[in-house]
Enzyme design. Structure first.
Site, mmCIF file in Angstrom:
data_model
loop_
_atom_site.group_PDB
_atom_site.id
_atom_site.type_symbol
_atom_site.label_atom_id
_atom_site.label_comp_id
_atom_site.label_asym_id
_atom_site.label_seq_id
_atom_site.Cartn_x
_atom_site.Cartn_y
_atom_site.Cartn_z
ATOM 1 C CB THR A 199 -5.558 5.011 6.196
ATOM 2 O OG1 THR A 199 -6.272 4.489 7.326
ATOM 3 C CG2 THR A 199 -4.148 5.363 6.622
ATOM 4 N N GLY A 200 -7.832 5.083 4.179
ATOM 5 C CA GLY A 200 -9.147 4.642 3.725
ATOM 6 C C GLY A 200 -9.566 5.382 2.461
ATOM 7 N N GLY A 251 -5.629 10.809 -4.079
ATOM 8 C CA GLY A 251 -6.553 10.653 -2.958
ATOM 9 C C GLY A 251 -6.338 11.757 -1.940
ATOM 10 C CG ASP A 252 -7.109 10.663 2.098
ATOM 11 O OD1 ASP A 252 -6.735 9.779 1.303
ATOM 12 O OD2 ASP A 252 -7.215 10.469 3.320
ATOM 13 C CB THR A 260 -2.537 5.329 3.472
ATOM 14 O OG1 THR A 260 -3.179 5.361 2.214
ATOM 15 C CG2 THR A 260 -1.835 6.654 3.716
ATOM 16 N NE ARG A 300 -7.899 8.060 -5.741
ATOM 17 C CZ ARG A 300 -7.490 7.682 -4.534
ATOM 18 N NH1 ARG A 300 -6.241 7.345 -4.324
ATOM 19 N NH2 ARG A 300 -8.333 7.632 -3.525
ATOM 20 N N GLY A 339 -10.039 7.865 0.182
ATOM 21 C CA GLY A 339 -9.605 9.251 0.148
ATOM 22 C C GLY A 339 -10.627 10.199 -0.423
ATOM 23 C CB THR A 365 -0.791 6.193 0.093
ATOM 24 O OG1 THR A 365 -1.629 5.077 -0.221
ATOM 25 C CG2 THR A 365 -1.167 7.361 -0.803
ATOM 26 C CB SER A 419 -0.923 0.003 1.224
ATOM 27 O OG SER A 419 -0.192 0.168 2.409
HETATM 28 N N1 ASP Z 1 -6.372 7.093 1.523
HETATM 29 C C1 ASP Z 1 -5.691 6.432 0.444
HETATM 30 C C2 ASP Z 1 -6.146 7.028 -0.852
HETATM 31 O O1 ASP Z 1 -7.313 7.367 -0.987
HETATM 32 C C3 ASP Z 1 -5.868 4.972 0.372
HETATM 33 C C4 ASP Z 1 -5.977 4.190 1.648
HETATM 34 O O2 ASP Z 1 -5.567 4.648 2.678
HETATM 35 O O3 ASP Z 1 -6.493 3.060 1.607
HETATM 36 O O4 ASP Z 1 -5.350 7.082 -1.769
#
Ligand code: ASP
Length: 317
Positions: A225-226, A204-205, A174, A202, A228, A192, A47
């Site tokens: 994380t998660g 993310g956050d 992440t 793309r 984004g 990440t 990741s």
């Molecule tokens: N937050 C990360 C993103 O959106 C991915 C993740 O943490 O799973 O790129």
């Protein structure tokens, strides 16, 4: 003041090193970069950094950001290809450019100019995981449809649940690391390879200051994380810090930031996790999923502890 480091659970491979940096009198920024660098180098972690899962075209694109709580300096890189040390590069953006955020070809160029070692980030194992979704329905076979339409369709279908791809247990994620040094300065870093099978380019956050990362010595720091695309829309990391600024305790700030996410109508909603530290060194984590943990270590500890995160399901909003 005793140095302290908090991170997402995959930061355990770097947290001891981060604490050692603080023990040697290093800054919170030094500790964040040292801790995250080991996660970026970890071939077992698909990741982050080296061995990260690639975008839909099979290209590994890295995103990272770092923020200094003492002066609100920040640096970020996005869609970086061919270089592993995304967090170190984000720090160089912060310290050496009059910018905060450099992406794509510009980020690659900056890494080359600064003499960062080029690395082929795609490992055979990450490539196998990437292919396993694409080969399942012959999606890689040429000439079926217009390529760009196919790519957009594929992104929607194969990456619809970024947290639980069927190809392997949790190959997505992440790393978050928050450090407080002996001077009481806070720093927060996020790195990440992003959402596996994402549309090329793309972001993310994680590299976006305020969405996946925020630090301000006066109130605290938070990182996500998660999914984004949700933290981007609610500016989740900044929200946690702002809620503390306006008087909420750490736990209430986390619960309120998580509850905000429920206003988003998102057909791809999956999981959001936050780790946070307040200005006094209190720490906590929150997750929309059960059983999630984070890691924490103080200078006077021999190893890290792994507390549970608060469970805040999306439906709690
Ligand atoms: N937050 C990360 C993103 O959106 C991915 C993740 O943490 O799973 O790129």
């Amino acid at each position: 003041m005793t140095g302290l480091v908090v991170g997402s659970s995959n930061a355990k491979v770097g947290i001891v090193e981060a604490i050692e940096v603080l023990r040697q009198g290093g800054s919170a920024l030094d500790a964040v970069v040292a801790g995250i660098a080991l996660v970026e180098a970890n071939p077992e972690d698909h990741s982050v950094g080296y061995a990260g899962l690639p975008n839909l075209l099979g290209e590994v694109e890295l995103d990272a950001s770092i923020m200094s709580g003492s002066n609100l300096a920040a640096g970020a890189v996005g869609a970086l290809q061919g270089y592993q040390d995304a967090i170190a590069l984000a720090r160089r953006v912060m310290e050496e450019l009059p910018h905060v955020f450099v992406v794509g070809a510009g980020a690659n160029r900056l890494a080359a100019e600064l003499g960062f070692p080029p690395t082929d980030l795609l490992t055979p194992e990450a490539e196998r995981i990437w292919r396993s979704r694409l080969d399942a329905d012959g999606a890689t076979s040429p000439g079926q449809r217009a390529f760009t339409a196919r790519v957009r369709d594929l992104v929607r279908r194969v990456s619809s649940d970024p947290e639980l791809p069927k190809a392997a247990p949790e190959p997505h994620g992440t790393v978050n690391v928050i450090a407080r040094d002996r001077h009481g300065d806070l720093a927060c870093g996020v790195s990440t390879s992003g959402w596996a099978w994402k549309y090329p380019g793309r972001l993310g956050d994680s590299p976006i200051i305020g969405a996946g990362n925020y630090a301000d010595n006066r109130w605290g720091a938070a990182a996500c994380t998660g999914r984004g695309e949700m933290a981007q829309r609610c500016c989740t990391a900044h929200s946690v810090v702002t809620f503390m600024r306006f008087g909420m305790g750490l736990e209430e700030a986390l619960r309120t930031a998580m509850a905000d996410l429920t206003a988003i109508d998102d057909p791809y909603a999956s999981e959001i996790n936050i780790v946070a530290m307040d200005k006094d060194g209190n720490h906590a984590g929150a997750s929309t999923s059960k059983g999630k943990t984070y890691v924490v270590m103080r200078e006077d500890m021999e190893t890290y502890e792994e507390p549970r995160r608060l469970l805040v399901p999306f439906s709690n909003g």
